[in-house]
Design a protein around this motif. Sequence first.
Motif, PDB file in Angstrom:
ATOM      1  N   ALA A 318     -21.503  -1.916 -37.262  1.00 48.22           N
ATOM      2  CA  ALA A 318     -22.498  -1.061 -36.605  1.00 48.22           C
ATOM      3  C   ALA A 318     -22.381  -1.068 -35.086  1.00 48.22           C
ATOM      4  N   ARG A 319     -21.724  -2.068 -34.514  1.00 52.23           N
ATOM      5  CA  ARG A 319     -21.735  -2.108 -33.044  1.00 52.23           C
ATOM      6  C   ARG A 319     -20.453  -1.498 -32.467  1.00 52.23           C
ATOM      7  N   PRO A 320     -20.462  -1.183 -31.160  1.00 53.87           N
ATOM      8  CA  PRO A 320     -19.246  -0.643 -30.563  1.00 53.87           C
ATOM      9  C   PRO A 320     -18.125  -1.643 -30.747  1.00 53.87           C
ATOM     10  N   ARG A 321     -16.951  -1.179 -31.188  1.00 57.57           N
ATOM     11  CA  ARG A 321     -15.968  -2.207 -31.528  1.00 57.57           C
ATOM     12  C   ARG A 321     -14.585  -2.000 -30.947  1.00 57.57           C
ATOM     13  N   ASP A 322     -14.448  -1.130 -29.975  1.00 60.65           N
ATOM     14  CA  ASP A 322     -13.246  -1.107 -29.158  1.00 60.65           C
ATOM     15  C   ASP A 322     -11.964  -1.078 -29.992  1.00 60.65           C
ATOM     16  N   GLY A 323     -11.934  -0.149 -30.950  1.00 58.78           N
ATOM     17  CA  GLY A 323     -10.695   0.025 -31.716  1.00 58.78           C
ATOM     18  C   GLY A 323     -10.523  -0.920 -32.885  1.00 58.78           C
ATOM     19  N   LEU A 324     -11.487  -1.831 -33.093  1.00 59.33           N
ATOM     20  CA  LEU A 324     -11.357  -2.778 -34.220  1.00 59.33           C
ATOM     21  C   LEU A 324     -11.614  -2.051 -35.538  1.00 59.33           C
ATOM     22  N   LEU A 325     -10.648  -2.090 -36.456  1.00 61.59           N
ATOM     23  CA  LEU A 325     -10.840  -1.510 -37.781  1.00 61.59           C
ATOM     24  C   LEU A 325     -11.493  -2.570 -38.669  1.00 61.59           C
ATOM     25  N   VAL A 326     -12.528  -2.177 -39.393  1.00 60.20           N
ATOM     26  CA  VAL A 326     -13.290  -3.154 -40.180  1.00 60.20           C
ATOM     27  C   VAL A 326     -13.151  -2.847 -41.673  1.00 60.20           C
TER      28      VAL A 326
END
Length: 406
Positions: A318-326
Motif C-alpha cells: 500500500a505504500r510508495p515503493r520506489d519500483g519494488l515489485l511485491v
Amino acid sequence: MNRRQPGLRVLLGVTGGIAAYKAVFIVRALREAGHRVRVIPTEAALEFVGRPTWEALSGEPVTTSVFEGATGVDHVALGRSADLVIVAPATADLLARAAAGRADDLLTTTLLTVTSPVLLAPAMHTEMWQHPATVANVATLRSRGVTVLDPDSGRLTGADTGPGRLPEPEAITAAALALVTPQDLAGRRVVVSAGGTREPLDPVRFLGNRSSGHQGATLALEAARRGAEVTLLAASIDASAREVAQHPAVEVVDVETTAELAAAVDTHTSGADVLVMAAAVADFRPASTADRKIKKDESAPDVVHLVQNPDILATVAARPRDGLLVVGFAAETGTQEEVLELGRSKARRKGADLLAVNAVGDGKGFGDVANAVTVLDRDGAQVGQAAGSKQDVARGLWDLIVPRLG
Ligand code: CTP
C-alpha cells in the motif's frame, strides 16, 4: 545454453592436487540438485581420491584413459553429450595441457571434443599460479571462452599462504551452473521471506505453523542462480530448507516473530527490486508474553488473549515503493474453485502486484512435496500457473516475475 536445469549432464574433471577431496562436495551438490555427473580423474588425481569414491558418489563408471572405452570413442561421445564441464582442481599442468591442446589422457582428450561451457577452478602453489607460463596459459584459455576462476587466497598445502587455494565447492558449483542458466536477474536485489513466524507465549512455548520454508528457500536459490543478490528472511526454517538455500549470493537473516519479520522486510527492501512473501505469517500473537515458564499448577490461563499482527504484505503493497515489485502467496484450503475464489478476493484485498495461490492441507503444500500455484494479479485476474516440484514452481514464478520488473 543447452537446456534448462535440472537434469544437466555434467563432466567433472579432477586433477592431481591435494584439493581433489573438495571435488567430492561438488559431485554431491550437483547430484542433489538433480544433475548427472560423470567424473573424469587424471591418473594423478586417483593418488588423492580413489576410483571407488568417484563411482559411488556419481553413480557412473570412472575411466582415466581413452583406451578403456569399449568402442574407443568414449571421449568423443562424452564431450558431445556434456551440457557443462568443470575441472576442479585444475593443476598448473592441466592448464598447460589444455592451453596447448594436448590429448594425452581421457580428460584432455575430452576437453578437445566439448562444445558446452567449460569452467576451470585452478589450485596450486602461489609461485606456480603467478609464473609467466601459467599466466599465459590462463590468458590463452580465457581468450578461447573458457571460464578460469581466480583461486582464493589463503592457507595452502604447507605452511605457505597466498593466492592458489581452490575456491569453496559451493562457489565453484554456483559459478559453473550460472554458465548454463539465463542470468535474467543479474544486477537485481531480491528479498524472499520463508518459513513461519512464531509468537512466544512464554520462554519455551510459542504459537506457530507448519511451514518448513522449502518453497521460500527454493525461490531464493533460483533467484541467486539467475544472477540476483538475495536476502532470505528465514522465519524458523527447517535445517533442510536452509541447506537448499545455500548459495554464495544468498544471505540468510534469521527472524522469529512477525514483528521481527516486519522490521527485517523494512530494512532489506530498501533499494530492492522484488519482495516475495513466501513466509506463513502468524496473524495473531498472544496479548502478553510470560517472562517465566507458565506452570501447570499455578498460573496456567484458561484463555489466551490474542491481538492481531500487522499485515506485512498489505502494508508494503500500500505504500510508495520506489519500483519494488511485491509478490505474495496465498495458502488456502477447499476445492479447486473455492481455493481460486479465496485467492481472487485475497489478491484484491492485499494489493500485491502478484499473488501465487496454492491449495494446502491433506499433505499438499507443506514440506518438500509437489506443489502447484495459480498466479493472479492485483485485480484477481489469472496471469499464469506453475506446477511440479518446488523447484519447478520457483522457476515458473520467476519466469512470471522477471518480465514485470521495471
Ligand atoms: N502475510 C503477511 N502478513 C500477515 C499475514 C500474511 O505479510 N500478517 C502475507 C503472507 O506472507 C502471504 C500473504 O500475506 O504472502 C497471504 O498470507 P495468508 O496467510 O494466505 O493470508 P492471510 O492474510 O493470513 O489471510 P487469511 O488468514 O484470511 O487466509
